[in-house]
Design an enzyme around this catalytic site. Structure first.
Site, PDB file in Angstrom:
ATOM      1  N   LYS A  17       0.846  -1.204   0.000  1.00 27.03           N
ATOM      2  CA  LYS A  17       0.000   0.000   0.000  1.00 27.03           C
ATOM      3  C   LYS A  17       0.866   1.233   0.000  1.00 27.03           C
ATOM      4  O   LYS A  17       1.862   1.298   0.739  1.00 27.03           O
ATOM      5  CB  LYS A  17      -0.869  -0.010   1.280  1.00 27.03           C
ATOM      6  N   ASN A  28      -0.656  21.801   1.785  1.00 26.24           N
ATOM      7  CA  ASN A  28      -1.851  21.082   2.236  1.00 26.24           C
ATOM      8  C   ASN A  28      -1.750  20.695   3.710  1.00 26.24           C
ATOM      9  O   ASN A  28      -2.617  21.027   4.516  1.00 26.24           O
ATOM     10  CB  ASN A  28      -2.079  19.850   1.362  1.00 26.24           C
ATOM     11  N   LYS A  67       5.038   1.961  -3.236  1.00 19.58           N
ATOM     12  CA  LYS A  67       5.060   3.365  -3.676  1.00 19.58           C
ATOM     13  C   LYS A  67       5.229   3.404  -5.182  1.00 19.58           C
ATOM     14  O   LYS A  67       5.883   2.535  -5.760  1.00 19.58           O
ATOM     15  CB  LYS A  67       6.232   4.111  -3.028  1.00 19.58           C
TER      16      LYS A  67
HETATM   17  N1  GLU Z   1       0.904   9.042   0.185  1.00 14.57           N
HETATM   18  C1  GLU Z   1       0.487   8.922   1.542  1.00 14.57           C
HETATM   19  C2  GLU Z   1       1.657   8.492   2.412  1.00 14.57           C
HETATM   20  O1  GLU Z   1       2.770   8.616   2.008  1.00 14.57           O
HETATM   21  C3  GLU Z   1      -0.733   8.025   1.690  1.00 14.57           C
HETATM   22  C4  GLU Z   1      -0.555   6.601   1.282  1.00 14.57           C
HETATM   23  C5  GLU Z   1      -1.858   5.829   1.293  1.00 14.57           C
HETATM   24  O2  GLU Z   1      -2.859   6.405   1.661  1.00 14.57           O
HETATM   25  O3  GLU Z   1      -1.814   4.657   0.929  1.00 14.57           O
HETATM   26  O4  GLU Z   1       1.494   8.096   3.536  1.00 14.57           O
END
Ligand code: GLU
Length: 431
Positions: free
Chosen positions: A87, A238, A123
């Site tokens: 994820k 943000n 990622k």
């Molecule tokens: N891009 C965000 C992070 O680095 C969210 C990742 C997600 O929600 O899976 O934590």
């Protein structure tokens, strides 16, 4: 650089642009090695976890508005899926590299581990500058990326989400493309979607919410509270601007903020609602004032809590001795160098490390995925109550580990974050 419409349509989630990508990867490997050794795992575990298990590089042809075809390079890294699917977000940025995506997938493993999510880290990234692209070009690029990586992603394999310069519209295009390829509706393929397409209530502000929750717990262990605390926030994108607004509402005195141009500091407290309403789409607002100081000057001003929410390597051995805050909450990725971490820890400053402080986003992404799988949707209150409980538990798990093992908070976070992954890998017979 023109195309202001495209720029305005692209508020981004994590306002970070790593400057020293190689060192970030090496730094991550270094902490992973130390954390595993502390837990008594032998070198074979480090060998397994020092690189992602899977890395796919793709070249995506995109028909541009002027009729030409441009090829974009993209990546998807999957660190380790012993616990469950991987994820993590997808960033669109001109300086995305393979090394950076690999390191970020490892950070996601730690975030998911700390918060006890049933995921490993992943990622993705595409080398592009979305600020110079039209909405049509962005849509074709987003769909092309999903076609290129569709074999290795999916609701039970690897679940993407927003990251730097990607947003809910991009998630919607990607979800639609994946659903078309599979020939069924697959909202659980990706998180951070618009609410009408299966997005979760509370996802947009979840990163800032998470920062406040862990900040409150950190303050408690030092006998402080958020109401009345003097806070400096570096960065008004943000994360930073949402955070300033929430803190102001919670009764904190936000005494300093900054953007890429400069910083504002007022020991009596700044008028946050005024500044929030006047920031532009890049979070710039200090250009409206003459009494600016620099970002570096801001970091060493008097305050109780310092929140770097901008870019990497801001707190180094040069300024770590001069930081006045008692608590450092890392809302940005990698704002503090290794040496600065040591100096601050020696000085008794409580550090809430990035992998813990910025975990609110992926926790609410997990809630979104659960809701998609169940086809049953929660209220914003339900989301926030659960987020609150999970991050409070995560904070104390890391804090208690740090005290019990006499290690700094960053190493403690990696120890907590890697424990389940190492164990799951062993039980599967991978090591
Ligand atoms: N891009 C965000 C992070 O680095 C969210 C990742 C997600 O929600 O899976 O934590």
């Amino acid at each position: 650089m023109a195309t202001t419409a495209a720029q305005q349509a692209l508020p981004h989630e994590n306002d970070t642009t790593p400057a020293e990508k190689l060192s970030v990867f090496e730094r991550t490997q270094d902490v992973i090695r130390t954390a595993l050794a502390r837990m008594g795992y032998n070198e074979a575990y480090y060998e397994l976890l020092r690189e992602p298990l899977k890395l796919l590089t793709v070249r995506i042809p995109v028909k541009m508005d002027d009729g030409s075809v441009k090829l974009f390079t993209g990546y998807r890294a999957q660190h380790n899926d012993a616990i469950g699917p991987t994820k993590g977000g997808i960033r669109f940025h001109p300086e995305v590299t393979e090394e950076e995506v690999k390191a970020l997938s490892m950070w996601m493993s730690i975030k998911c581990g700390i918060t006890n999510l049933p995921y490993g880290g992943g990622k993705g990234g595409i080398q592009c500058d979305p600020r110079t692209m039209s909405q049509g070009e962005l849509e074709r690029l987003s769909r092309g990326y999903v076609r290129a990586v569709s074999q290795i992603v999916g609701p039970t394999k690897d679940i993407p989400a927003p990251d730097v310069f990607t947003n809910s519209q991009i998630m919607a295009w990607m979800m639609d493309e994946y659903s078309r390829i599979r020939e069924f509706d697959a909202p659980g393929f990706i998180t951070g979607k618009p609410i009408v397409l299966g997005g979760s209530a509370g996802r947009e502000s979840s990163t800032a919410q998470g920062v406040i929750i862990v900040m409150r717990e950190a303050a408690k262990v030092l006998g402080m509270q958020i109401a009345g605390a003097r806070v400096i926030i570096q960065g008004f994108g943000n994360a930073g601007s949402f955070l300033a607004k929430f803190l102001h509402k919670a009764g904190a005195k936000v005494v300093g903020i900054s953007d890429a141009i400069g910083a504002l500091y007022n020991p009596e407290g700044l008028d946050i609602p005024y500044l929030y309403d006047r920031r532009d789409s890049f979070g710039t607002v200090t250009n409206l004032f003459d009494n600016r100081i620099t970002n570096q000057e801001l970091l060493v001003q008097d305050c109780d809590i310092l929140v770097p929410a901008a870019i990497e390597n801001q707190i180094t051995e040069t300024n770590a001795h001069d930081i006045k805050a008692r608590i450092l909450v890392e809302a940005a990725n990698g704002p503090t160098t290794k040496r600065a971490t040591d100096i601050l820890t020696e000085r008794g400053v409580l550090i809430v490390p990035d992998v813990l402080a910025s975990a609110g986003g992926v926790v609410v992404s997990y809630f979104e995925w659960v809701q998609n799988n169940q086809g049953y949707y929660w209220t914003e209150d339900e989301v926030n109550t659960r987020l609150n409980q999970m991050l409070i538990d995560s904070f104390h798990n890391v804090y208690d580990t740090s005290r019990a093992s006499r290690v700094d908070m960053r190493l403690a976070a990696y120890i907590v974050g890697l424990r389940r992954m190492a164990e799951a890998s062993r039980l599967r017979g991978w090591v």
